[in-house]
Scaffold this motif. Structure first.
Motif, mmCIF file in Angstrom:
data_model
loop_
_atom_site.group_PDB
_atom_site.id
_atom_site.type_symbol
_atom_site.label_atom_id
_atom_site.label_comp_id
_atom_site.label_asym_id
_atom_site.label_seq_id
_atom_site.Cartn_x
_atom_site.Cartn_y
_atom_site.Cartn_z
ATOM 1 N N PRO A 81 62.031 -5.693 20.621
ATOM 2 C CA PRO A 81 61.628 -4.968 19.649
ATOM 3 C C PRO A 81 61.848 -5.527 18.041
ATOM 4 O O PRO A 81 60.906 -5.809 17.333
ATOM 5 C CB PRO A 81 62.152 -3.895 19.914
ATOM 6 N N ARG A 83 59.385 -8.519 17.569
ATOM 7 C CA ARG A 83 58.151 -8.386 17.975
ATOM 8 C C ARG A 83 57.146 -8.985 16.844
ATOM 9 O O ARG A 83 56.293 -9.553 17.073
ATOM 10 C CB ARG A 83 57.894 -7.254 18.322
ATOM 11 N N GLN A 140 52.320 -1.630 18.426
ATOM 12 C CA GLN A 140 53.051 -0.487 18.127
ATOM 13 C C GLN A 140 52.257 0.796 17.521
ATOM 14 O O GLN A 140 51.260 0.291 16.638
ATOM 15 C CB GLN A 140 54.293 -0.457 17.052
ATOM 16 N N ARG A 144 50.916 4.948 24.569
ATOM 17 C CA ARG A 144 51.870 4.607 25.257
ATOM 18 C C ARG A 144 51.619 4.499 26.779
ATOM 19 O O ARG A 144 50.816 5.286 27.256
ATOM 20 C CB ARG A 144 53.252 5.869 25.295
#
Length: 134
Positions: free
Chosen positions: A82, A85, A108, A112
């Motif tokens: 993360p 990224r 992002q 999900r």
């Protein structure tokens, strides 16, 4: 009346994506194709279910021999860290890559539990260059 030479409907073999790659502009199977790359999103709520659907799709479409992660837990190991990224995304995709397939995580803010499948047309001239975005 059907003749004895006609195959029964159950005997007709399905045309697989690997042998009959979708042409430019095609939205076959719910994905989009530009003739070189077919892109489809699997979003079944949870990553595990989405990935199971993706693997089943690959098997049905002739890509069962291409190595892919065994399950969603193994796929997660290919996700970029993360904190890095954004920086690392300049050097490669966020997900699993093995010619002719890319199994990517959405950016992002994306859905999900979804996974993005990109399949590259192996019969196309310069296919490896396109696969590696060159």
């Amino acid at each position: 009346m059907a003749s004895y030479d006609d195959p029964a409907p159950a005997e007709v073999e399905k045309v697989r994506l690997r042998q009959d790659f979708p042409e430019t502009g095609s939205d076959r199977y719910g994905g989009l194709s530009d003739g070189y790359c077919f892109r489809i999103v699997f979003a079944a709520g949870r990553l595990e279910r989405s990935y199971d659907l993706l693997r089943q799709f690959l098997q049905e479409e002739g890509y069962e021999a291409v190595p892919v992660p065994a399950d969603a837990d193994e796929l997660k190991k290919f996700r970029l860290p993360p904190k890095l990224r954004h920086q690392l995304s300049l050097f490669g995709e966020d997900g699993y890559v093995h010619n002719p397939l890319k199994i990517l995580f959405p950016p992002q803010g994306g859905k999900r539990g979804a996974v993005i499948l990109e399949i590259y047309n192996e019969a196309e001239a310069g296919h490896l260059l396109k696969f590696h975005r060159r």
